[in-house]
Motif scaffolding. Structure first.
Motif, PDB file in Angstrom:
ATOM      1  N   VAL A  94       0.842  -1.206   0.000  1.00 36.75           N
ATOM      2  CA  VAL A  94       0.000   0.000   0.000  1.00 36.75           C
ATOM      3  C   VAL A  94       0.877   1.257   0.000  1.00 36.75           C
ATOM      4  O   VAL A  94       0.642   2.188  -0.778  1.00 36.75           O
ATOM      5  CB  VAL A  94      -0.969  -0.001   1.203  1.00 36.75           C
ATOM      6  CG1 VAL A  94      -1.657   1.340   1.362  1.00 36.75           C
ATOM      7  CG2 VAL A  94      -2.000  -1.112   1.047  1.00 36.75           C
ATOM      8  N   LYS A  98       1.085   3.989  -3.089  1.00 38.85           N
ATOM      9  CA  LYS A  98       0.817   5.417  -2.827  1.00 38.85           C
ATOM     10  C   LYS A  98       1.969   6.272  -3.343  1.00 38.85           C
ATOM     11  O   LYS A  98       1.768   7.286  -4.001  1.00 38.85           O
ATOM     12  CB  LYS A  98       0.649   5.671  -1.334  1.00 38.85           C
ATOM     13  CG  LYS A  98      -0.643   5.245  -0.754  1.00 38.85           C
ATOM     14  CD  LYS A  98      -0.625   5.616   0.731  1.00 38.85           C
ATOM     15  CE  LYS A  98      -1.767   5.042   1.488  1.00 38.85           C
ATOM     16  NZ  LYS A  98      -1.699   5.395   2.915  1.00 38.85           N
ATOM     17  N   TRP A 118      -4.823  10.419   1.497  1.00 35.48           N
ATOM     18  CA  TRP A 118      -4.850   9.026   1.053  1.00 35.48           C
ATOM     19  C   TRP A 118      -5.614   8.165   2.044  1.00 35.48           C
ATOM     20  O   TRP A 118      -5.458   8.288   3.246  1.00 35.48           O
ATOM     21  CB  TRP A 118      -3.435   8.490   0.941  1.00 35.48           C
ATOM     22  CG  TRP A 118      -2.748   8.887  -0.315  1.00 35.48           C
ATOM     23  CD1 TRP A 118      -1.962   9.989  -0.499  1.00 35.48           C
ATOM     24  CD2 TRP A 118      -2.764   8.206  -1.552  1.00 35.48           C
ATOM     25  NE1 TRP A 118      -1.488  10.014  -1.780  1.00 35.48           N
ATOM     26  CE2 TRP A 118      -1.967   8.924  -2.446  1.00 35.48           C
ATOM     27  CE3 TRP A 118      -3.379   7.044  -1.998  1.00 35.48           C
ATOM     28  CZ2 TRP A 118      -1.758   8.531  -3.752  1.00 35.48           C
ATOM     29  CZ3 TRP A 118      -3.176   6.638  -3.296  1.00 35.48           C
ATOM     30  CH2 TRP A 118      -2.381   7.378  -4.160  1.00 35.48           C
ATOM     31  N   GLN A 119      -6.434   7.272   1.511  1.00 38.61           N
ATOM     32  CA  GLN A 119      -7.104   6.248   2.302  1.00 38.61           C
ATOM     33  C   GLN A 119      -7.116   4.973   1.489  1.00 38.61           C
ATOM     34  O   GLN A 119      -7.159   5.017   0.258  1.00 38.61           O
ATOM     35  CB  GLN A 119      -8.535   6.651   2.640  1.00 38.61           C
ATOM     36  CG  GLN A 119      -8.663   7.829   3.562  1.00 38.61           C
ATOM     37  CD  GLN A 119     -10.115   8.173   3.823  1.00 38.61           C
ATOM     38  OE1 GLN A 119     -11.016   7.533   3.319  1.00 38.61           O
ATOM     39  NE2 GLN A 119     -10.326   9.198   4.619  1.00 38.61           N
ATOM     40  N   PHE A 120      -7.084   3.858   2.174  1.00 38.07           N
ATOM     41  CA  PHE A 120      -7.160   2.563   1.511  1.00 38.07           C
ATOM     42  C   PHE A 120      -8.158   1.716   2.274  1.00 38.07           C
ATOM     43  O   PHE A 120      -8.034   1.539   3.482  1.00 38.07           O
ATOM     44  CB  PHE A 120      -5.787   1.881   1.476  1.00 38.07           C
ATOM     45  CG  PHE A 120      -5.820   0.508   0.888  1.00 38.07           C
ATOM     46  CD1 PHE A 120      -5.984   0.341  -0.476  1.00 38.07           C
ATOM     47  CD2 PHE A 120      -5.716  -0.610   1.679  1.00 38.07           C
ATOM     48  CE1 PHE A 120      -6.018  -0.922  -1.038  1.00 38.07           C
ATOM     49  CE2 PHE A 120      -5.745  -1.879   1.137  1.00 38.07           C
ATOM     50  CZ  PHE A 120      -5.907  -2.027  -0.232  1.00 38.07           C
ATOM     51  N   ASN A 121      -9.171   1.212   1.569  1.00 36.80           N
ATOM     52  CA  ASN A 121     -10.198   0.413   2.212  1.00 36.80           C
ATOM     53  C   ASN A 121     -10.715  -0.633   1.239  1.00 36.80           C
ATOM     54  O   ASN A 121     -11.215  -0.280   0.170  1.00 36.80           O
ATOM     55  CB  ASN A 121     -11.342   1.312   2.702  1.00 36.80           C
ATOM     56  CG  ASN A 121     -12.350   0.562   3.534  1.00 36.80           C
ATOM     57  OD1 ASN A 121     -12.115  -0.561   3.972  1.00 36.80           O
ATOM     58  ND2 ASN A 121     -13.484   1.185   3.756  1.00 36.80           N
ATOM     59  N   PHE A 125      -8.291   2.574  -3.383  1.00 39.85           N
ATOM     60  CA  PHE A 125      -7.506   3.722  -2.963  1.00 39.85           C
ATOM     61  C   PHE A 125      -8.350   4.972  -3.153  1.00 39.85           C
ATOM     62  O   PHE A 125      -8.937   5.179  -4.220  1.00 39.85           O
ATOM     63  CB  PHE A 125      -6.233   3.850  -3.803  1.00 39.85           C
ATOM     64  CG  PHE A 125      -5.191   2.846  -3.464  1.00 39.85           C
ATOM     65  CD1 PHE A 125      -4.242   3.132  -2.500  1.00 39.85           C
ATOM     66  CD2 PHE A 125      -5.150   1.612  -4.090  1.00 39.85           C
ATOM     67  CE1 PHE A 125      -3.264   2.206  -2.176  1.00 39.85           C
ATOM     68  CE2 PHE A 125      -4.184   0.684  -3.774  1.00 39.85           C
ATOM     69  CZ  PHE A 125      -3.233   0.977  -2.814  1.00 39.85           C
ATOM     70  N   ASP A 140     -11.083   7.822  -6.698  1.00 36.42           N
ATOM     71  CA  ASP A 140     -11.070   6.494  -6.097  1.00 36.42           C
ATOM     72  C   ASP A 140     -10.733   5.501  -7.181  1.00 36.42           C
ATOM     73  O   ASP A 140     -11.198   5.605  -8.302  1.00 36.42           O
ATOM     74  CB  ASP A 140     -12.401   6.156  -5.415  1.00 36.42           C
ATOM     75  CG  ASP A 140     -13.576   6.227  -6.350  1.00 36.42           C
ATOM     76  OD1 ASP A 140     -13.873   5.226  -7.009  1.00 36.42           O
ATOM     77  OD2 ASP A 140     -14.202   7.303  -6.411  1.00 36.42           O
ATOM     78  N   GLU A 142      -9.888   1.209  -7.747  1.00 35.49           N
ATOM     79  CA  GLU A 142      -9.840  -0.136  -7.196  1.00 35.49           C
ATOM     80  C   GLU A 142      -8.641  -0.886  -7.765  1.00 35.49           C
ATOM     81  O   GLU A 142      -8.405  -0.886  -8.962  1.00 35.49           O
ATOM     82  CB  GLU A 142     -11.115  -0.889  -7.531  1.00 35.49           C
ATOM     83  CG  GLU A 142     -11.201  -2.232  -6.870  1.00 35.49           C
ATOM     84  CD  GLU A 142     -12.557  -2.896  -7.044  1.00 35.49           C
ATOM     85  OE1 GLU A 142     -12.674  -4.039  -6.635  1.00 35.49           O
ATOM     86  OE2 GLU A 142     -13.473  -2.246  -7.575  1.00 35.49           O
TER      87      GLU A 142
END
Length: 145
Positions: A94, A98, A118-121, A125, A140, A142
């Motif tokens: 991750v 990034k 930044w977020q990752f879930n 991303f 966003d 995927e």
């Protein structure tokens, strides 16, 4: 070894200022990545706004595998072949993704000043891109790790 009467500092430029010095995206036609076709209305291509064109540039940059297509320069796109599919820690993957996306966007996508938030879930991303006009664009993407 080097001549003493030549000033080398004037001949060397930062690649970030040269590649991202554009202040306009230019003309860009709407492209639907789900259907892999350009978008038409009444038989004509729909032209993107500047924000939509920046989103499209970022999508193209992330989707393009580096050095695979001769139409792009050797430094355009992402090289994730040695990251994905290998037994590396997920946090390392991750963080590296990034970093590569941020560096690529800052150097290759016109009008982008900052990549932040930044977020990752669940394999997606999320990040925000700030343009040179101060507008924020939420992205966003995927990506299977």
């Amino acid at each position: 070894m080097f001549p003493k009467d030549y000033n080398f500092t004037n001949s060397i430029q930062s690649t970030a200022t040269v590649t991202n010095a554009q202040h306009k995206v230019g003309r860009s036609f709407a492209f639907d990545y789900k259907t892999h076709r350009f978008v038409f209305k009444d038989g004509r291509n729909i032209e993107d706004t500047q924000i939509e064109a920046i989103k499209q540039w970022i999508e193209l940059f992330i989707r393009t595998e580096m050095k695979k297509y001769m139409i792009y320069t050797d430094s355009f796109g992402l090289d994730l072949r040695k990251l994905l599919g290998y037994r590396l820690p997920r946090s390392y993957k991750v963080a590296e993704i990034k970093r590569r996306i941020t560096e690529g966007i800052m150097n290759k996508v016109p009008c982008v000043v900052i990549v932040k938030d930044w977020q990752f879930n669940a394999g997606i991303f999320y990040f925000t891109v700030v343009t040179n006009t101060g507008e924020e664009v939420k992205i966003d993407y995927e990506l299977e790790l």
